[in-house]
Scaffold this motif. Structure first.
Motif, mmCIF file in Angstrom:
data_model
loop_
_atom_site.group_PDB
_atom_site.id
_atom_site.type_symbol
_atom_site.label_atom_id
_atom_site.label_comp_id
_atom_site.label_asym_id
_atom_site.label_seq_id
_atom_site.Cartn_x
_atom_site.Cartn_y
_atom_site.Cartn_z
ATOM 1 N N ASP A 110 -20.498 -4.347 -12.862
ATOM 2 C CA ASP A 110 -20.584 -5.573 -12.054
ATOM 3 C C ASP A 110 -21.884 -5.593 -11.255
ATOM 4 O O ASP A 110 -22.529 -6.634 -11.121
ATOM 5 C CB ASP A 110 -19.387 -5.664 -11.096
ATOM 6 C CG ASP A 110 -18.114 -6.080 -11.827
ATOM 7 O OD1 ASP A 110 -18.234 -6.631 -12.942
ATOM 8 O OD2 ASP A 110 -17.018 -5.855 -11.281
ATOM 9 N N THR A 111 -22.253 -4.441 -10.730
ATOM 10 C CA THR A 111 -23.484 -4.374 -9.947
ATOM 11 C C THR A 111 -24.702 -4.588 -10.847
ATOM 12 O O THR A 111 -25.633 -5.315 -10.492
ATOM 13 C CB THR A 111 -23.592 -3.022 -9.225
ATOM 14 O OG1 THR A 111 -22.315 -2.704 -8.669
ATOM 15 C CG2 THR A 111 -24.632 -3.070 -8.128
ATOM 16 N N ASN A 148 -24.763 -6.274 -13.521
ATOM 17 C CA ASN A 148 -24.787 -7.685 -13.904
ATOM 18 C C ASN A 148 -25.437 -8.565 -12.845
ATOM 19 O O ASN A 148 -25.854 -9.683 -13.127
ATOM 20 C CB ASN A 148 -23.365 -8.183 -14.190
ATOM 21 C CG ASN A 148 -22.857 -7.692 -15.531
ATOM 22 O OD1 ASN A 148 -23.641 -7.242 -16.377
ATOM 23 N ND2 ASN A 148 -21.559 -7.754 -15.733
ATOM 24 N N GLN A 149 -25.512 -8.059 -11.628
ATOM 25 C CA GLN A 149 -26.166 -8.840 -10.571
ATOM 26 C C GLN A 149 -27.675 -8.639 -10.559
ATOM 27 O O GLN A 149 -28.394 -9.353 -9.876
ATOM 28 C CB GLN A 149 -25.608 -8.446 -9.202
ATOM 29 C CG GLN A 149 -24.189 -8.923 -8.994
ATOM 30 C CD GLN A 149 -23.582 -8.297 -7.759
ATOM 31 O OE1 GLN A 149 -24.289 -7.862 -6.857
ATOM 32 N NE2 GLN A 149 -22.270 -8.236 -7.711
ATOM 33 N N GLN A 160 -31.467 -8.700 -11.853
ATOM 34 C CA GLN A 160 -32.218 -9.640 -12.679
ATOM 35 C C GLN A 160 -33.489 -9.013 -13.234
ATOM 36 O O GLN A 160 -34.429 -9.712 -13.571
ATOM 37 C CB GLN A 160 -32.569 -10.876 -11.850
ATOM 38 C CG GLN A 160 -31.372 -11.758 -11.566
ATOM 39 C CD GLN A 160 -30.770 -12.318 -12.838
ATOM 40 O OE1 GLN A 160 -31.477 -12.778 -13.714
ATOM 41 N NE2 GLN A 160 -29.454 -12.244 -12.959
#
Ligand code: UDP
Ligand code: MG
Length: 314
Positions: A168-169, A171-172, A174
């Motif tokens: 999840d991290t 995925n944040q 960029q």
């Protein structure tokens, strides 16, 4: 439909010769786990028959197979990132398509996670890579560990397991150029490593040339640390300091002894002094540019042509 507990993410680039063998070992190994799973293949713009083979596999096992098709070749790490964005499991495994890591060892990684680790890296049991690769990766490892403080015994091995929280991290993030195992390591609270099997590439050839290995290590060092930039400004500072002393010394000689044969060296001294300052200035600029660069990378990382998956009925 049952939600998968384990997601296996596999980047695929021109692997047509090896995919059938991969399926033949991967699916039985996962079925044997007895937990709901999904396999996410990301086709990284292969120019061979890989996309068709993946589509056939999707139709053969649609319940546990999902295929993300890229619109071009964006690189292994972006392919894995796309896989992460589509993964739904609580535990995510990354695996290469070339069978260099035995899919049967997925169980080894998962068992380790049962012990409470949120990041399980892997060390290849015996490296079947060529000697120069072995030596080169040893040296790069040392340098990287010193610069980035990321501990990875075997950075070349992508066969790893991550917790949902880490994914999840990630995925944040960029970032355009990154190295998944290192990025994940930074978010891990309780990382560990296990030894896994390693075999010769089953088919096809390594996609990594010497150049891209060097590129990868550059990405690693500049992507996870600004030490190289800082080193550059320190170098500039040291040079300006040393040549500053030289200038004072030469000026003193000029005043005390008078004009000397070596007048040329006075000029050299001054030139070096200025070059030192210039280097320092460039280094300073670089530090700021580097920081800005780290912030502004906001371009899309990949383009997805299609995703083959069963519709969620919910
Ligand atoms: N790969 C990819 N995109 C690329 C290069 C490689 O998706 O541009 C995939 C490839 O299909 C394989 C994995 O990344 O599943 C590792 O590639 P390879 O085996 O060539 O690397 P090596 O094992 O030599 O490090
Ligand atoms: Mg490989």
């Amino acid at each position: 439909m049952t939600y998968p507990v384990v997601s296996v993410v596999i980047p695929v680039y021109n692997e047509e010769e090896g995919l059938a063998a991969l399926f033949a070992r991967l699916y039985p190994a996962l079925d044997a786990l007895g937990t709901p799973y999904e396999v996410i293949f990301v086709n990284d713009g292969s120019r061979d028959r890989s996309p068709q083979i993946l589509a056939d596999q999707f139709h053969a096992r649609p319940d546990v197979t999902r295929v993300v098709l890229f619109d071009g070749n964006f690189g292994q790490h972006r392919a894995i990132m796309a896989g992460f964005e589509h993964a739904r499991g609580q535990r995510i495994i990354t695996l290469d398509a070339d069978l260099q890591n035995p899919p049967e060892d997925i169980k080894v990684l998962l068992d380790k996670m049962d012990e409470g680790y949120d990041y399980v890296g892997s060390i290849r049991r015996q490296r079947n890579d060529s000697l120069w690769r072995h030596v080169a990766s040893r040296m790069m490892n040392n340098l990287r560990e010193r610069i980035t403080r990321i501990k990875m015994t075997d950075q070349g091995c992508m066969f790893r397991a991550y917790s949902r929280r880490i994914i999840d991290t990630i995925n944040q993030c960029q970032e355009m150029h990154t190295f998944i195992p290192a990025l994940a390591y930074q978010f891990a609270q309780n990382p560990t490593e296990v030894v896994v099997g390693h075999e010769e590439r089953f088919a096809g050839e390594s996609k990594y040339s010497l150049y891209s290995l060097i590129r990868l290590n550059f990405d690693l060092m500049t992507g996870f640390s600004i030490v190289p930039l800082q080193f550059f400004s320190m170098l500039g500072m040291a040079i300006s300091l040393l040549s500053g002393i030289l200038v004072i010394y030469l000026a003193a000689r000029r005043l005390i002894i008078g004009p000397e044969e070596g007048g040329l060296f006075t000029l050299f001294g001054i030139a070096f002094f200025l070059i030192g300052i210039a280097l320092f200035g460039i280094g300073m600029l670089g530090e700021y540019t580097g920081r800005i660069y780290q912030e502004v990378r906001r371009r899309p990382r990949y383009m997805i042509a299609a995703v083959l998956e069963e519709r969620d009925e919910t």
